[in-house]
Design a protein around this motif. Structure first.
Motif, PDB file in Angstrom:
ATOM      1  N   ASP A  86      30.670  40.505 -12.903  1.00  0.00           N
ATOM      2  CA  ASP A  86      31.248  41.440 -11.947  1.00  0.00           C
ATOM      3  C   ASP A  86      31.717  42.670 -12.713  1.00  0.00           C
ATOM      4  O   ASP A  86      32.266  42.537 -13.810  1.00  0.00           O
ATOM      5  CB  ASP A  86      32.434  40.752 -11.246  1.00  0.00           C
ATOM      6  N   TRP A  87      31.544  43.863 -12.144  1.00  0.00           N
ATOM      7  CA  TRP A  87      31.949  45.078 -12.847  1.00  0.00           C
ATOM      8  C   TRP A  87      33.451  45.147 -13.060  1.00  0.00           C
ATOM      9  O   TRP A  87      33.937  45.931 -13.893  1.00  0.00           O
ATOM     10  CB  TRP A  87      31.448  46.327 -12.131  1.00  0.00           C
ATOM     11  N   HIS A  88      34.217  44.336 -12.338  1.00  0.00           N
ATOM     12  CA  HIS A  88      35.667  44.285 -12.551  1.00  0.00           C
ATOM     13  C   HIS A  88      36.006  43.707 -13.923  1.00  0.00           C
ATOM     14  O   HIS A  88      37.135  43.865 -14.398  1.00  0.00           O
ATOM     15  CB  HIS A  88      36.332  43.436 -11.466  1.00  0.00           C
ATOM     16  N   ARG A  89      35.043  43.019 -14.539  1.00  0.00           N
ATOM     17  CA  ARG A  89      35.234  42.450 -15.878  1.00  0.00           C
ATOM     18  C   ARG A  89      34.135  43.016 -16.780  1.00  0.00           C
ATOM     19  O   ARG A  89      33.035  42.484 -16.848  1.00  0.00           O
ATOM     20  CB  ARG A  89      35.168  40.915 -15.843  1.00  0.00           C
ATOM     21  N   GLY A  90      34.447  44.122 -17.443  1.00  0.00           N
ATOM     22  CA  GLY A  90      33.461  44.783 -18.299  1.00  0.00           C
ATOM     23  C   GLY A  90      33.397  44.122 -19.662  1.00  0.00           C
ATOM     24  O   GLY A  90      34.423  43.749 -20.224  1.00  0.00           O
ATOM     25  N   VAL A  91      32.197  43.987 -20.216  1.00  0.00           N
ATOM     26  CA  VAL A  91      32.000  43.292 -21.487  1.00  0.00           C
ATOM     27  C   VAL A  91      31.434  44.243 -22.538  1.00  0.00           C
ATOM     28  O   VAL A  91      30.456  44.961 -22.292  1.00  0.00           O
ATOM     29  CB  VAL A  91      31.045  42.083 -21.326  1.00  0.00           C
ATOM     30  N   VAL A  92      32.057  44.233 -23.722  1.00  0.00           N
ATOM     31  CA  VAL A  92      31.559  44.972 -24.885  1.00  0.00           C
ATOM     32  C   VAL A  92      31.193  43.939 -25.948  1.00  0.00           C
ATOM     33  O   VAL A  92      32.042  43.166 -26.394  1.00  0.00           O
ATOM     34  CB  VAL A  92      32.621  45.937 -25.447  1.00  0.00           C
ATOM     35  N   PHE A  93      29.930  43.914 -26.350  1.00  0.00           N
ATOM     36  CA  PHE A  93      29.452  42.935 -27.319  1.00  0.00           C
ATOM     37  C   PHE A  93      29.498  43.507 -28.737  1.00  0.00           C
ATOM     38  O   PHE A  93      29.719  44.699 -28.940  1.00  0.00           O
ATOM     39  CB  PHE A  93      28.013  42.515 -26.984  1.00  0.00           C
ATOM     40  N   GLN A  94      29.266  42.622 -29.732  1.00  0.00           N
ATOM     41  CA  GLN A  94      29.272  43.061 -31.127  1.00  0.00           C
ATOM     42  C   GLN A  94      28.163  44.075 -31.384  1.00  0.00           C
ATOM     43  O   GLN A  94      28.370  45.085 -32.052  1.00  0.00           O
ATOM     44  CB  GLN A  94      29.113  41.869 -32.073  1.00  0.00           C
ATOM     45  N   SER A  95      26.981  43.809 -30.838  1.00  0.00           N
ATOM     46  CA  SER A  95      25.874  44.751 -30.951  1.00  0.00           C
ATOM     47  C   SER A  95      25.847  45.636 -29.708  1.00  0.00           C
ATOM     48  O   SER A  95      25.818  45.118 -28.590  1.00  0.00           O
ATOM     49  CB  SER A  95      24.535  44.012 -31.080  1.00  0.00           C
ATOM     50  N   PRO A  96      25.887  46.948 -29.874  1.00  0.00           N
ATOM     51  CA  PRO A  96      25.886  47.849 -28.712  1.00  0.00           C
ATOM     52  C   PRO A  96      24.682  47.583 -27.807  1.00  0.00           C
ATOM     53  O   PRO A  96      23.550  47.496 -28.290  1.00  0.00           O
ATOM     54  CB  PRO A  96      25.814  49.243 -29.340  1.00  0.00           C
ATOM     55  N   PRO A 172      33.748  43.172 -31.249  1.00  0.00           N
ATOM     56  CA  PRO A 172      33.081  44.465 -31.084  1.00  0.00           C
ATOM     57  C   PRO A 172      32.996  45.297 -32.359  1.00  0.00           C
ATOM     58  O   PRO A 172      32.168  46.192 -32.450  1.00  0.00           O
ATOM     59  CB  PRO A 172      33.958  45.165 -30.042  1.00  0.00           C
ATOM     60  N   PHE A 173      33.869  44.992 -33.347  1.00  0.00           N
ATOM     61  CA  PHE A 173      33.892  45.804 -34.555  1.00  0.00           C
ATOM     62  C   PHE A 173      33.385  45.037 -35.777  1.00  0.00           C
ATOM     63  O   PHE A 173      33.471  45.515 -36.902  1.00  0.00           O
ATOM     64  CB  PHE A 173      35.316  46.323 -34.830  1.00  0.00           C
ATOM     65  N   GLY A 174      32.860  43.845 -35.553  1.00  0.00           N
ATOM     66  CA  GLY A 174      32.480  42.958 -36.648  1.00  0.00           C
ATOM     67  C   GLY A 174      31.392  43.509 -37.549  1.00  0.00           C
ATOM     68  O   GLY A 174      31.349  43.185 -38.741  1.00  0.00           O
ATOM     69  N   ALA A 175      30.504  44.331 -37.009  1.00  0.00           N
ATOM     70  CA  ALA A 175      29.370  44.826 -37.800  1.00  0.00           C
ATOM     71  C   ALA A 175      29.644  46.188 -38.422  1.00  0.00           C
ATOM     72  O   ALA A 175      28.765  46.773 -39.064  1.00  0.00           O
ATOM     73  CB  ALA A 175      28.123  44.914 -36.922  1.00  0.00           C
ATOM     74  N   LEU A 176      30.863  46.707 -38.249  1.00  0.00           N
ATOM     75  CA  LEU A 176      31.180  48.056 -38.727  1.00  0.00           C
ATOM     76  C   LEU A 176      31.809  48.009 -40.115  1.00  0.00           C
ATOM     77  O   LEU A 176      32.432  47.024 -40.505  1.00  0.00           O
ATOM     78  CB  LEU A 176      32.143  48.737 -37.753  1.00  0.00           C
ATOM     79  N   ASP A 177      31.663  49.115 -40.858  1.00  0.00           N
ATOM     80  CA  ASP A 177      32.320  49.193 -42.163  1.00  0.00           C
ATOM     81  C   ASP A 177      33.828  49.309 -41.961  1.00  0.00           C
ATOM     82  O   ASP A 177      34.314  49.595 -40.857  1.00  0.00           O
ATOM     83  CB  ASP A 177      31.785  50.390 -42.952  1.00  0.00           C
ATOM     84  N   ALA A 178      34.594  49.089 -43.043  1.00  0.00           N
ATOM     85  CA  ALA A 178      36.047  48.959 -42.943  1.00  0.00           C
ATOM     86  C   ALA A 178      36.717  50.194 -42.337  1.00  0.00           C
ATOM     87  O   ALA A 178      37.601  50.075 -41.472  1.00  0.00           O
ATOM     88  CB  ALA A 178      36.635  48.667 -44.321  1.00  0.00           C
ATOM     89  N   ASP A 207      44.218  40.254 -39.317  1.00  0.00           N
ATOM     90  CA  ASP A 207      44.924  41.540 -39.321  1.00  0.00           C
ATOM     91  C   ASP A 207      44.551  42.382 -38.105  1.00  0.00           C
ATOM     92  O   ASP A 207      45.395  43.094 -37.554  1.00  0.00           O
ATOM     93  CB  ASP A 207      44.621  42.301 -40.614  1.00  0.00           C
ATOM     94  N   GLU A 208      43.288  42.295 -37.695  1.00  0.00           N
ATOM     95  CA  GLU A 208      42.868  43.011 -36.494  1.00  0.00           C
ATOM     96  C   GLU A 208      43.629  42.485 -35.277  1.00  0.00           C
ATOM     97  O   GLU A 208      44.120  43.270 -34.454  1.00  0.00           O
ATOM     98  CB  GLU A 208      41.366  42.833 -36.281  1.00  0.00           C
ATOM     99  N   ALA A 209      43.738  41.183 -35.172  1.00  0.00           N
ATOM    100  CA  ALA A 209      44.461  40.580 -34.049  1.00  0.00           C
ATOM    101  C   ALA A 209      45.935  40.983 -34.064  1.00  0.00           C
ATOM    102  O   ALA A 209      46.498  41.373 -33.036  1.00  0.00           O
ATOM    103  CB  ALA A 209      44.327  39.062 -34.100  1.00  0.00           C
ATOM    104  N   LEU A 210      46.550  40.927 -35.227  1.00  0.00           N
ATOM    105  CA  LEU A 210      47.974  41.256 -35.332  1.00  0.00           C
ATOM    106  C   LEU A 210      48.243  42.726 -35.033  1.00  0.00           C
ATOM    107  O   LEU A 210      49.301  43.066 -34.497  1.00  0.00           O
ATOM    108  CB  LEU A 210      48.493  40.906 -36.727  1.00  0.00           C
ATOM    109  N   SER A 211      47.300  43.597 -35.364  1.00  0.00           N
ATOM    110  CA  SER A 211      47.529  45.029 -35.171  1.00  0.00           C
ATOM    111  C   SER A 211      47.170  45.513 -33.765  1.00  0.00           C
ATOM    112  O   SER A 211      47.465  46.656 -33.412  1.00  0.00           O
ATOM    113  CB  SER A 211      46.737  45.836 -36.205  1.00  0.00           C
ATOM    114  N   LEU A 212      46.531  44.637 -32.965  1.00  0.00           N
ATOM    115  CA  LEU A 212      46.122  45.040 -31.622  1.00  0.00           C
ATOM    116  C   LEU A 212      46.802  44.251 -30.499  1.00  0.00           C
ATOM    117  O   LEU A 212      47.098  44.805 -29.442  1.00  0.00           O
ATOM    118  CB  LEU A 212      44.597  44.881 -31.468  1.00  0.00           C
TER     119      LEU A 212
END
Length: 267
Positions: A86-96, A172-178, A207-212
């Motif tokens: 449903d568009w009410h629940r938008g999903v962002v995956f690791q790979s765009p 969503p940010f797993g494949a990105l550089d630091a 650290d990502e979890a704690l900072s977000l």
């Protein structure tokens, strides 16, 4: 009176999972991916989910998204059973997940066109969210012309433009550089602060979890269960102060240590 009060409280939850189990058929036997999941998510929360690989984090997200149905138990949004995507629940995956044949503007506008929004309204909203994610000037570029971080910004804009009640993000940010990853964390924190969306984000990075997060959920190894939840406010402190100062605070280090201890005990 008690029943009326319970019904009222129930409506405060965007998502409510009750005793959710999920089993699927493996090569030899049935496999239990999730077991006895109870989870209530309130409006505006930023939830991050941590746990060892294969613990069912993505499976849990797919149930909330409507891609999977529980084998047992109930999964509801605003008190109504989740019956499919449903568009009410938008999903962002690791790979765009951008359409390579469309430019960035048309990728972001795609959902609005499918929902029959007027051309003027579509243009207005598309421009608004391209600006929000910092992609002004890249509207006519094709996905292959953008960096990994910019592609994720476009994927995020494509979800946000539909004004979903909830944003689901699977590493969503797993494949990105630091550096790009840190910039994306700052972006999603800023967007969450502005839009007040409810966010459910899966990560392997403590650290990502704690900072977000405003709440962190730690899951066990398979079958996935919720071992412990942590209420946090570091994301507010990071946005107001230098992130490094927050990360070296005794409270942050103590919670980080406890979370890592729980996760490592599952390996």
């Amino acid at each position: 009176m008690d029943e009326m009060l319970n019904n009222k409280n129930h409506k405060n939850y965007v998502i409510s999972l009750k005793d959710v189990n999920l089993k699927y058929s493996g090569e030899k036997d049935d496999v239990t991916a999730l077991e006895h999941i109870h989870l209530d998510i309130k409006e505006g929360e930023f939830i991050c989910v941590l746990g060892p690989s294969g613990c069912g984090k993505s499976t849990l997200l797919k149930i909330i998204a409507g891609f999977l149905k529980p084998s047992e138990g109930t999964a509801k949004m605003d008190g109504e059973t989740i019956s499919g995507p449903d568009w009410h629940r938008g999903v962002v995956f690791q790979s765009p997940t951008l359409y390579p044949w469309l430019n960035i503007h048309d990728n972001v506008a795609f959902g609005l066109k499918m929902r029959k929004f007027s051309k003027d309204h579509t243009e207005k909203l598309t421009s608004k969210y391209l600006e929000l994610v910092g992609l002004n000037g890249f509207e006519k570029h094709k996905p292959y012309e953008l960096s990994g971080g910019m592609k994720q910004r476009a994927s995020l804009a494509r979800v946000l433009v539909n004004n979903p009640r909830m944003i689901l993000m699977d590493e969503p940010f797993g494949a990105l550089d630091a550096l790009t990853r840190e910039n994306m964390q700052t972006l999603i924190r800023t967007i969450w602060t502005k839009t007040k969306n409810t966010v459910f984000l899966i990560t392997h990075d403590v650290d990502e979890a704690l900072s977000l997060a405003t709440r962190i959920i730690v899951m066990s190894s398979r079958p996935g269960k919720i071992l412990k939840e942590f209420n946090t406010n570091f994301t507010y402190k990071v946005s107001q102060d230098n992130g490094e100062n927050v990360r070296y605070s005794p409270e942050y280090l103590e919670m980080r240590k406890e979370i890592l201890k729980i996760i490592n005990s599952q390996n």
